[in-house]
Write an enzyme that holds these catalytic residues in place. Sequence first.
Site, PDB file in Angstrom:
ATOM      1  N   PHE A  21       0.912  -1.302   0.088  1.00 34.20           N
ATOM      2  CA  PHE A  21      -0.096  -0.005  -0.042  1.00 34.20           C
ATOM      3  C   PHE A  21       0.913   1.307  -0.083  1.00 34.20           C
ATOM      4  O   PHE A  21       0.760   2.203  -0.873  1.00 34.20           O
ATOM      5  CB  PHE A  21      -1.027  -0.082   1.113  1.00 34.20           C
ATOM      6  CG  PHE A  21      -2.132   1.045   1.197  1.00 34.20           C
ATOM      7  CD1 PHE A  21      -3.194   0.953   0.206  1.00 34.20           C
ATOM      8  CD2 PHE A  21      -1.998   2.284   1.866  1.00 34.20           C
ATOM      9  CE1 PHE A  21      -3.877   1.996  -0.050  1.00 34.20           C
ATOM     10  CE2 PHE A  21      -3.047   3.219   1.797  1.00 34.20           C
ATOM     11  CZ  PHE A  21      -3.904   3.033   0.830  1.00 34.20           C
ATOM     12  N   LYS A 198     -12.611  -4.414  10.516  1.00 35.32           N
ATOM     13  CA  LYS A 198     -13.037  -5.314   9.427  1.00 35.32           C
ATOM     14  C   LYS A 198     -12.172  -6.507   9.131  1.00 35.32           C
ATOM     15  O   LYS A 198     -12.548  -7.473   8.523  1.00 35.32           O
ATOM     16  CB  LYS A 198     -13.227  -4.532   7.975  1.00 35.32           C
ATOM     17  CG  LYS A 198     -12.235  -3.838   7.774  1.00 35.32           C
ATOM     18  CD  LYS A 198     -10.955  -4.316   6.723  1.00 35.32           C
ATOM     19  CE  LYS A 198      -9.789  -3.499   6.556  1.00 35.32           C
ATOM     20  NZ  LYS A 198      -8.837  -4.305   5.676  1.00 35.32           N
ATOM     21  N   ASP A 251     -15.086  -1.186   3.002  1.00 33.59           N
ATOM     22  CA  ASP A 251     -13.843  -1.773   3.237  1.00 33.59           C
ATOM     23  C   ASP A 251     -13.967  -3.374   3.759  1.00 33.59           C
ATOM     24  O   ASP A 251     -13.509  -4.334   3.599  1.00 33.59           O
ATOM     25  CB  ASP A 251     -12.930  -1.182   4.372  1.00 33.59           C
ATOM     26  CG  ASP A 251     -11.705  -1.519   4.052  1.00 33.59           C
ATOM     27  OD1 ASP A 251     -11.221  -2.430   3.253  1.00 33.59           O
ATOM     28  OD2 ASP A 251     -10.716  -1.245   5.012  1.00 33.59           O
ATOM     29  N   SER A 261      -7.205 -10.374  -0.153  1.00 35.40           N
ATOM     30  CA  SER A 261      -7.046  -9.933   1.354  1.00 35.40           C
ATOM     31  C   SER A 261      -6.216 -11.080   2.246  1.00 35.40           C
ATOM     32  O   SER A 261      -6.413 -12.297   2.067  1.00 35.40           O
ATOM     33  CB  SER A 261      -8.397  -9.713   2.032  1.00 35.40           C
ATOM     34  OG  SER A 261      -8.286 -10.134   3.503  1.00 35.40           O
ATOM     35  N   ASN A 263      -6.107 -11.430   5.342  1.00 30.98           N
ATOM     36  CA  ASN A 263      -6.904 -11.907   6.685  1.00 30.98           C
ATOM     37  C   ASN A 263      -7.699 -13.085   6.095  1.00 30.98           C
ATOM     38  O   ASN A 263      -8.005 -14.175   6.569  1.00 30.98           O
ATOM     39  CB  ASN A 263      -7.613 -10.844   7.163  1.00 30.98           C
ATOM     40  CG  ASN A 263      -6.709  -9.974   7.910  1.00 30.98           C
ATOM     41  OD1 ASN A 263      -6.048 -10.072   8.955  1.00 30.98           O
ATOM     42  ND2 ASN A 263      -6.597  -8.511   7.294  1.00 30.98           N
TER      43      ASN A 263
END
Length: 345
Positions: A21, A198, A251, A261, A263
Amino acid sequence: MTTHTESSNPLSIAILGGGSFGTAIANIVAGNGHDTRQWMRDEARAADCRKMRENHYYLPGVPLHPQLNVTSDLERAIDGCRIVFVAIPSKSFREVVQRVAPLLAPDTMLISTTKGIEEDGFHLMSDILREETSGMRVGVLSGPNFAKEIVAGHYTATVIASEDEALCSNIQKVLHSETFRVYSSKDVFGVELAGALKNIYAIVTGMAAALERGQNTISLLITRALAEMMRFAEAMGADPMTFIGLAGVGDLILTCSSDLSRNYRVGYLVGKGRPLEQAVAEIGQVAEGVNTVRLIKHKADEMGVYMPLVSAIHAILFEERPIPEVIRDLMSGAQTFDVAYSVKP
């Protein structure tokens, strides 16, 4: 690759962190014509990025913008910068901020992009920025933003949150491009809390995918996750309505629906029978949600906030309870109201 508009007033801007990111943000800023410096802790990796003109560890095949300068010299990265993005994993966030604090000019805009909570206590990243610096302008950036899709030029939006309206306006100008939009919010706590929370629920939707549950199950998990997030936010003093925006439900949907993702991938591997430690090692990158589960479970218990999904994920990851048993407990729990908030009296 995203097409940018050259800035008529180029600024000196630093991005601290060599992950995916941080690199995506650095590319946008450089593409907008600013003097952009990306700091990486590892000199070998920084040298490799300079030589290859790509961050092949995190974003292989994506060219770095020609005007992006990559360095492992923190002082050189910060010198003359009035905007500094901090894209450092939560585990190392405070240490890096402590190092950079003496180098910052007064009134520097410090923007956290990290979606996590510090393990020692319950500190969000904006708390750390305020605790470790003085005289700075603090904001947080959060939203449904997979770095790989940003650099590929897919249409993307994010949220800059700060009580400082001028800071929000500045960051909107610095980051706006043909494919990247930046909305603003004054609810720093809510936006940041949404970004951290999240990650937990992506783990459970990853598990559901591994167990080959259908879209009904995924929809159930996402909507009940949002209900839990809003309950927790209200108990913590954040605005629960923030959670129906990009940083919240936006999100949440993204992170719970894609194997991009980290996670989600951890949850998927655990659902396939991998021990947690092995799943995390296989991902090879920081999955903030694993640490966040423990912190939120402890805080929710302390405050008496009803969060059955958090309790279930904690039971699977840290209490070695079998997934089928936990699922049975969830499905036999109390059936409560669907929507807890209404504009009608």
